[in-house]
Design an enzyme around this catalytic site. Structure first.
Site, short mmCIF file in Angstrom:
data_model
loop_
_atom_site.label_atom_id
_atom_site.label_comp_id
_atom_site.label_asym_id
_atom_site.label_seq_id
_atom_site.Cartn_x
_atom_site.Cartn_y
_atom_site.Cartn_z
N LYS A 192 -8.65 9.22 0.69
CA LYS A 192 -8.48 9.71 2.05
C LYS A 192 -9.72 10.52 2.46
O LYS A 192 -10.18 11.39 1.71
CB LYS A 192 -7.24 10.59 2.15
N ASP A 203 -10.22 5.59 3.35
CA ASP A 203 -9.28 5.47 4.47
C ASP A 203 -9.43 6.69 5.37
O ASP A 203 -9.12 7.81 4.97
CB ASP A 203 -7.85 5.38 3.94
N GLU A 223 -11.18 1.59 5.52
CA GLU A 223 -9.93 1.35 6.22
C GLU A 223 -9.82 2.22 7.47
O GLU A 223 -10.02 3.44 7.41
CB GLU A 223 -8.76 1.65 5.27
N ASP A 243 -5.41 -0.83 9.63
CA ASP A 243 -4.05 -0.42 9.26
C ASP A 243 -3.27 -0.03 10.51
O ASP A 243 -2.45 -0.78 11.01
CB ASP A 243 -4.12 0.74 8.26
N LYS A 246 2.04 -3.09 5.99
CA LYS A 246 3.16 -2.30 5.48
C LYS A 246 4.46 -2.94 5.95
O LYS A 246 4.64 -3.19 7.14
CB LYS A 246 3.06 -0.85 5.96
#
Length: 331
Positions: A113, A144, A170, A196, A220
């Site tokens: 992250k 991400d 991402e 995403d 997801k």
């Protein structure tokens, strides 16, 4: 939003098996320290309804559709018995990196992250540097940003982090237009862009693919309405997919594993090892990586853990009311 071959079960069937849990996290993640989730039992077994508490009912209803799809719909053929998974590294200080990554034994890939609120690029560089040292030169690093950068900030950050051999970046920016711009700016560097939020939070999850704004889709199951809907999106987009979780319990992760196992070509390690970020789970055998892999299986929650991790009466009633509102939207 439900598959055409699935009839929405009676509301009483959902309410009758609903169990709400509150699970502590190992470290603060996505701004929370406790994860709430509702578990339901259908003819196929246990399933999960766990949209984050700040999501509105329209968005949350997709998650209920996914729970019904996994618990009540015909199952899809499984093409593999296990799925390789990545470690997930929150926006922690460099000194905490090894402690977190030790929870993901055998994982050759780490998603890190970055662009966290209150941090600067130097914090991200320091975190990624320690993760690279931990993994060694053969390990795979993806970052991400959760749409935390502008296009200019993303370009600058990717340049600063490129030396750590990034597998992909991402969701560097929020909009499809900015994603497309960043993708063009860094294309010469050979660093792919993954989408995403531009898939799971979009009114049209295929817009990012049609705009040529991403090389990879992060999928997801719950936010997209379930396995059936997610498989259709992957097939129509024609892009490689990485299946990820949304900080689910092991029951929700099982849904993601069944999705990953049904995808014909699975090129990348999947972000389904997030049970390692939970200090407690709903099963005595949580879905934790072994040699960097998770086996594809259904999870039966532990009666004792459902009781010990049960949400308060107020929170349980809040979730039951939410379930009823989302049910009406699906109906």
């Amino acid at each position: 939003m439900l598959p055409t071959d699935v009839t929405l079960p009676p509301l009483d069937d959902l309410l009758g098996t609903a169990r709400v849990v509150t699970l502590p996290l190992v470290t603060r993640f996505r701004g929370i320290e406790l994860r709430e989730a509702m578990l339901l039992e259908g003819p196929n077994g246990w399933t999960e309804f766990s949209p984050f508490t700040d999501y509105g009912d329209d968005e949350a209803s997709h998650w209920l559709a996914a729970a019904v799809d996994f618990g009540w719909a015909p199952t899809h053929p499984l093409l593999r018995e296990s799925v390789r998974v990545n470690a997930t590294l929150p926006a922690v200080a460099p000194g905490e990196v090894a402690h977190i990554l030790d929870r993901f034994p055998g994982c050759r890939t780490v998603k890190i992250k970055v662009a966290d609120f209150g941090q600067v690029l130097a914090d991200d560089v320091a975190r990624v540097a320690v993760a690279r040292q931990y993994l060694g030169p053969e390990g795979r690093i993806r970052i991400d940003a959760n749409a935390g950068w502008t296009a200019d900030e993303a370009e600058k950050a990717i340049h600063a982090l490129a030396g750590f051999d990034l597998e992909y970046v991402e969701q560097p920016c929020a909009t499809v237009e900015d994603l497309a711009q960043v993708r063009q700016r860094v294309k010469y560097m050979g660093i792919p862009i993954a989408a995403d939020e531009s898939v799971r939070k979009a009114a049209d999850p295929l817009a990012v693919a049609r705009a040529g704004a991403a090389d990879i889709l992060v999928i997801k199951a719950q936010p997209l309405g379930g396995i059936t809907a997610a498989l259709a999106i992957i097939a129509e987009a024609g892009l490689p997919a990485v299946v990820s979780s949304a900080l689910d319990t092991s029951v929700g992760i099982s849904m993601g594993l069944h999705l990953a196992a049904a995808i014909p070509q699975l090129e990348f390690d999947c972000g389904l090892a997030t049970a390692s970020l939970l200090a407690m789970d709903v099963t005595d055998a949580p879905l934790l990586p072994v040699d960097g892999q998770l086996s594809v299986q259904r999870i039966i929650p532990s009666t004792a853990l459902l009781a010990s991790q049960a949400a308060t009466a107020d929170r349980t009633n809040w979730w039951l009311a939410r379930l009823e509102r989302c049910y009406e939207l699906l109906r």
